[in-house]
Design a protein around this motif. Structure first.
Motif, PDB file in Angstrom:
ATOM      1  N   MET A  94       0.832  -1.183   0.000  1.00  0.00           N
ATOM      2  CA  MET A  94       0.000   0.000   0.000  1.00  0.00           C
ATOM      3  C   MET A  94       0.879   1.252   0.000  1.00  0.00           C
ATOM      4  SD  MET A  94      -2.984  -1.091  -0.158  1.00  0.00           S
ATOM      5  CE  MET A  94      -3.496  -2.756  -0.216  1.00  0.00           C
ATOM      6  N   CYS A  95       0.406   2.299  -0.642  1.00  0.00           N
ATOM      7  CA  CYS A  95       1.176   3.539  -0.772  1.00  0.00           C
ATOM      8  C   CYS A  95       0.413   4.694  -0.130  1.00  0.00           C
ATOM      9  CB  CYS A  95       1.402   3.851  -2.242  1.00  0.00           C
ATOM     10  SG  CYS A  95       2.333   2.597  -3.101  1.00  0.00           S
ATOM     11  N   SER A  96       1.157   5.609   0.481  1.00  0.00           N
ATOM     12  CA  SER A  96       0.523   6.764   1.113  1.00  0.00           C
ATOM     13  C   SER A  96       0.386   7.942   0.154  1.00  0.00           C
ATOM     14  CB  SER A  96       1.317   7.191   2.346  1.00  0.00           C
ATOM     15  OG  SER A  96       2.635   7.538   1.973  1.00  0.00           O
ATOM     16  N   THR A  97       1.076   7.917  -0.981  1.00  0.00           N
ATOM     17  CA  THR A  97       0.971   8.963  -2.004  1.00  0.00           C
ATOM     18  C   THR A  97       0.904   8.299  -3.372  1.00  0.00           C
ATOM     19  OG1 THR A  97       3.370   9.153  -2.211  1.00  0.00           O
ATOM     20  CG2 THR A  97       2.285  10.646  -0.647  1.00  0.00           C
ATOM     21  N   PRO A  98       0.268   8.957  -4.366  1.00  0.00           N
ATOM     22  CA  PRO A  98       0.178   8.333  -5.689  1.00  0.00           C
ATOM     23  C   PRO A  98       1.499   8.314  -6.449  1.00  0.00           C
ATOM     24  CG  PRO A  98      -0.982  10.430  -5.658  1.00  0.00           C
ATOM     25  CD  PRO A  98      -0.540  10.169  -4.264  1.00  0.00           C
ATOM     26  N   MET A  99       2.408   9.236  -6.112  1.00  0.00           N
ATOM     27  CA  MET A  99       3.704   9.289  -6.793  1.00  0.00           C
ATOM     28  C   MET A  99       4.718   9.888  -5.828  1.00  0.00           C
ATOM     29  SD  MET A  99       4.631  11.078 -10.449  1.00  0.00           S
ATOM     30  CE  MET A  99       3.763   9.870 -11.431  1.00  0.00           C
ATOM     31  N   THR A 100       5.928   9.384  -5.851  1.00  0.00           N
ATOM     32  CA  THR A 100       6.951   9.951  -4.975  1.00  0.00           C
ATOM     33  C   THR A 100       7.368  11.316  -5.491  1.00  0.00           C
ATOM     34  OG1 THR A 100       8.773   8.937  -6.190  1.00  0.00           O
ATOM     35  CG2 THR A 100       7.833   7.676  -4.370  1.00  0.00           C
ATOM     36  N   SER A 101       7.799  12.186  -4.586  1.00  0.00           N
ATOM     37  CA  SER A 101       8.219  13.528  -5.002  1.00  0.00           C
ATOM     38  C   SER A 101       9.516  13.479  -5.802  1.00  0.00           C
ATOM     39  CB  SER A 101       8.378  14.430  -3.782  1.00  0.00           C
ATOM     40  OG  SER A 101       9.360  13.886  -2.916  1.00  0.00           O
ATOM     41  N   ALA A 102      10.290  12.429  -5.649  1.00  0.00           N
ATOM     42  CA  ALA A 102      11.547  12.296  -6.372  1.00  0.00           C
ATOM     43  C   ALA A 102      11.380  11.585  -7.715  1.00  0.00           C
ATOM     44  CB  ALA A 102      12.553  11.538  -5.514  1.00  0.00           C
ATOM     45  N   CYS A 103      10.155  11.246  -8.078  1.00  0.00           N
ATOM     46  CA  CYS A 103       9.900  10.512  -9.318  1.00  0.00           C
ATOM     47  C   CYS A 103      10.058  11.447 -10.515  1.00  0.00           C
ATOM     48  CB  CYS A 103       8.495   9.911  -9.300  1.00  0.00           C
ATOM     49  SG  CYS A 103       8.141   8.907 -10.736  1.00  0.00           S
ATOM     50  N   LYS A 104      11.071  11.182 -11.329  1.00  0.00           N
ATOM     51  CA  LYS A 104      11.319  11.968 -12.534  1.00  0.00           C
ATOM     52  C   LYS A 104      11.222  11.030 -13.725  1.00  0.00           C
ATOM     53  CE  LYS A 104      12.499  15.681 -10.239  1.00  0.00           C
ATOM     54  NZ  LYS A 104      11.664  16.823 -10.166  1.00  0.00           N
ATOM     55  N   LEU A 105      10.095  11.076 -14.415  1.00  0.00           N
ATOM     56  CA  LEU A 105       9.888  10.208 -15.570  1.00  0.00           C
ATOM     57  C   LEU A 105      10.391  10.895 -16.827  1.00  0.00           C
ATOM     58  CD1 LEU A 105       6.295   8.947 -14.763  1.00  0.00           C
ATOM     59  CD2 LEU A 105       8.431   7.748 -14.386  1.00  0.00           C
ATOM     60  N   SER A 106      10.965  10.115 -17.722  1.00  0.00           N
ATOM     61  CA  SER A 106      11.495  10.643 -18.970  1.00  0.00           C
ATOM     62  C   SER A 106      11.011   9.777 -20.118  1.00  0.00           C
ATOM     63  CB  SER A 106      13.023  10.641 -18.921  1.00  0.00           C
ATOM     64  OG  SER A 106      13.553  10.977 -20.177  1.00  0.00           O
ATOM     65  N   ARG A 107      10.875  10.360 -21.293  1.00  0.00           N
ATOM     66  CA  ARG A 107      10.396   9.578 -22.437  1.00  0.00           C
ATOM     67  C   ARG A 107      11.483   8.679 -23.033  1.00  0.00           C
ATOM     68  NH1 ARG A 107       9.960  14.659 -26.562  1.00  0.00           N
ATOM     69  NH2 ARG A 107      10.128  15.890 -24.700  1.00  0.00           N
ATOM     70  N   GLU A 108      12.726   8.838 -22.595  1.00  0.00           N
ATOM     71  CA  GLU A 108      13.835   8.041 -23.120  1.00  0.00           C
ATOM     72  C   GLU A 108      14.317   6.966 -22.151  1.00  0.00           C
ATOM     73  OE1 GLU A 108      14.846   8.414 -26.219  1.00  0.00           O
ATOM     74  OE2 GLU A 108      13.411  10.041 -26.471  1.00  0.00           O
ATOM     75  N   GLU A 109      13.914   7.010 -20.887  1.00  0.00           N
ATOM     76  CA  GLU A 109      14.439   6.105 -19.865  1.00  0.00           C
ATOM     77  C   GLU A 109      13.658   4.797 -19.832  1.00  0.00           C
ATOM     78  OE1 GLU A 109      14.430   6.098 -15.063  1.00  0.00           O
ATOM     79  OE2 GLU A 109      14.947   7.978 -16.041  1.00  0.00           O
ATOM     80  N   GLY A 110      14.382   3.676 -19.841  1.00  0.00           N
ATOM     81  CA  GLY A 110      13.744   2.363 -19.775  1.00  0.00           C
ATOM     82  C   GLY A 110      13.423   1.821 -21.154  1.00  0.00           C
ATOM     83  N   TYR A 131      -1.954   3.026  -4.571  1.00  0.00           N
ATOM     84  CA  TYR A 131      -2.474   4.141  -3.773  1.00  0.00           C
ATOM     85  C   TYR A 131      -4.003   4.121  -3.772  1.00  0.00           C
ATOM     86  CZ  TYR A 131      -3.795   8.921  -2.602  1.00  0.00           C
ATOM     87  OH  TYR A 131      -4.393  10.022  -2.057  1.00  0.00           O
ATOM     88  N   LEU A 132      -4.595   3.885  -4.922  1.00  0.00           N
ATOM     89  CA  LEU A 132      -6.058   3.810  -5.014  1.00  0.00           C
ATOM     90  C   LEU A 132      -6.620   2.687  -4.161  1.00  0.00           C
ATOM     91  CD1 LEU A 132      -6.868   4.461  -8.761  1.00  0.00           C
ATOM     92  CD2 LEU A 132      -7.644   5.772  -6.795  1.00  0.00           C
ATOM     93  N   ALA A 133      -5.952   1.562  -4.144  1.00  0.00           N
ATOM     94  CA  ALA A 133      -6.415   0.433  -3.345  1.00  0.00           C
ATOM     95  C   ALA A 133      -6.424   0.772  -1.853  1.00  0.00           C
ATOM     96  CB  ALA A 133      -5.548  -0.792  -3.595  1.00  0.00           C
ATOM     97  N   TYR A 173     -11.779   7.388  -0.078  1.00  0.00           N
ATOM     98  CA  TYR A 173     -11.583   8.827  -0.220  1.00  0.00           C
ATOM     99  C   TYR A 173     -12.560   9.381  -1.250  1.00  0.00           C
ATOM    100  CZ  TYR A 173      -7.102   8.807   2.292  1.00  0.00           C
ATOM    101  OH  TYR A 173      -6.121   8.705   3.227  1.00  0.00           O
ATOM    102  N   GLY A 174     -12.877  10.650  -1.139  1.00  0.00           N
ATOM    103  CA  GLY A 174     -13.740  11.311  -2.111  1.00  0.00           C
ATOM    104  C   GLY A 174     -14.098  12.701  -1.631  1.00  0.00           C
ATOM    105  N   LEU A 175     -14.902  13.385  -2.383  1.00  0.00           N
ATOM    106  CA  LEU A 175     -15.348  14.717  -2.008  1.00  0.00           C
ATOM    107  C   LEU A 175     -16.587  14.604  -1.137  1.00  0.00           C
ATOM    108  CD1 LEU A 175     -15.025  16.553  -5.437  1.00  0.00           C
ATOM    109  CD2 LEU A 175     -13.413  16.537  -3.541  1.00  0.00           C
ATOM    110  N   LEU A 176     -16.597  15.330  -0.029  1.00  0.00           N
ATOM    111  CA  LEU A 176     -17.732  15.306   0.884  1.00  0.00           C
ATOM    112  C   LEU A 176     -18.146  16.735   1.192  1.00  0.00           C
ATOM    113  CD1 LEU A 176     -19.644  13.777   2.820  1.00  0.00           C
ATOM    114  CD2 LEU A 176     -17.876  14.023   4.559  1.00  0.00           C
ATOM    115  N   PHE A 177     -19.372  17.067   0.911  1.00  0.00           N
ATOM    116  CA  PHE A 177     -19.920  18.382   1.214  1.00  0.00           C
ATOM    117  C   PHE A 177     -20.976  18.213   2.284  1.00  0.00           C
ATOM    118  CE2 PHE A 177     -18.319  18.655  -3.068  1.00  0.00           C
ATOM    119  CZ  PHE A 177     -17.580  19.836  -3.019  1.00  0.00           C
ATOM    120  N   SER A 178     -20.764  18.852   3.413  1.00  0.00           N
ATOM    121  CA  SER A 178     -21.658  18.690   4.552  1.00  0.00           C
ATOM    122  C   SER A 178     -22.418  19.977   4.820  1.00  0.00           C
ATOM    123  CB  SER A 178     -20.839  18.300   5.785  1.00  0.00           C
ATOM    124  OG  SER A 178     -21.656  18.273   6.912  1.00  0.00           O
ATOM    125  N   PRO A 179     -23.759  19.941   4.912  1.00  0.00           N
ATOM    126  CA  PRO A 179     -24.531  21.154   5.171  1.00  0.00           C
ATOM    127  C   PRO A 179     -24.418  21.624   6.624  1.00  0.00           C
ATOM    128  CG  PRO A 179     -25.990  19.279   5.071  1.00  0.00           C
ATOM    129  CD  PRO A 179     -24.626  18.788   4.702  1.00  0.00           C
TER     130      PRO A 179
END
Length: 128
Positions: free
Chosen positions: A1-17, A71-73, A78-84
């Motif tokens: 399980m993950c606490s964030t959807p992406m790490t702050s150090a995640c640098k994706l590139s179109r040439e890597e991998g 992260y979704l799992a 989670y979701g948006l909640l509007f309370s009157p």
């Protein structure tokens, strides 16, 4: 399980991998995640980032998509909640920018969120 959807150090590139052999699964999952961003603004930045690589996804991009799914799992309730019953109608706004962090084109990413009380009512994330 993950606490964030992406790490702050995640640098994706179109040439890597190496390129994915079957990109249709990647495109299908990212397309579904893009639809989900309408009700889950916490995913907007990370899903937008992996959506940049739909034309030629790589193994590293698919690993980032798998992290978003983990992260979704862990945040299925989670979701948006509007309370009157909220008597406090305080308006607060937050903004952030990441200048030139994209490794491929050195463009900036900026975003903001506006709250009324505890409810998020407006948000944006833009690559400039």
């Amino acid at each position: 399980m993950c606490s964030t959807p992406m790490t702050s150090a995640c640098k994706l590139s179109r040439e890597e991998g190496e390129l994915l052999e079957n990109a249709s699964e990647y495109r299908s999952i990212v397309g579904s995640l893009l639809y989900l961003c309408h009700t889950r603004p916490d995913l907007s930045l990370s899903v937008g980032k992996v959506a940049e690589f739909m034309h030629a996804p790589r193994v590293t991009h698919f690993a980032a998509v798998k992290r978003i799914l983990r992260y979704l799992a862990s945040t299925v309730n989670y979701g948006l909640l509007f309370s009157p019953s909220d008597n406090k109608a305080l308006v607060s706004a937050f903004a952030d920018a990441d200048w030139g962090a994209n490794l491929d084109d050195r463009r900036s990413v900026s975003g903001y969120g506006v709250f009324i009380g505890k409810c998020l009512v407006a948000w944006s994330s833009k690559k400039q």
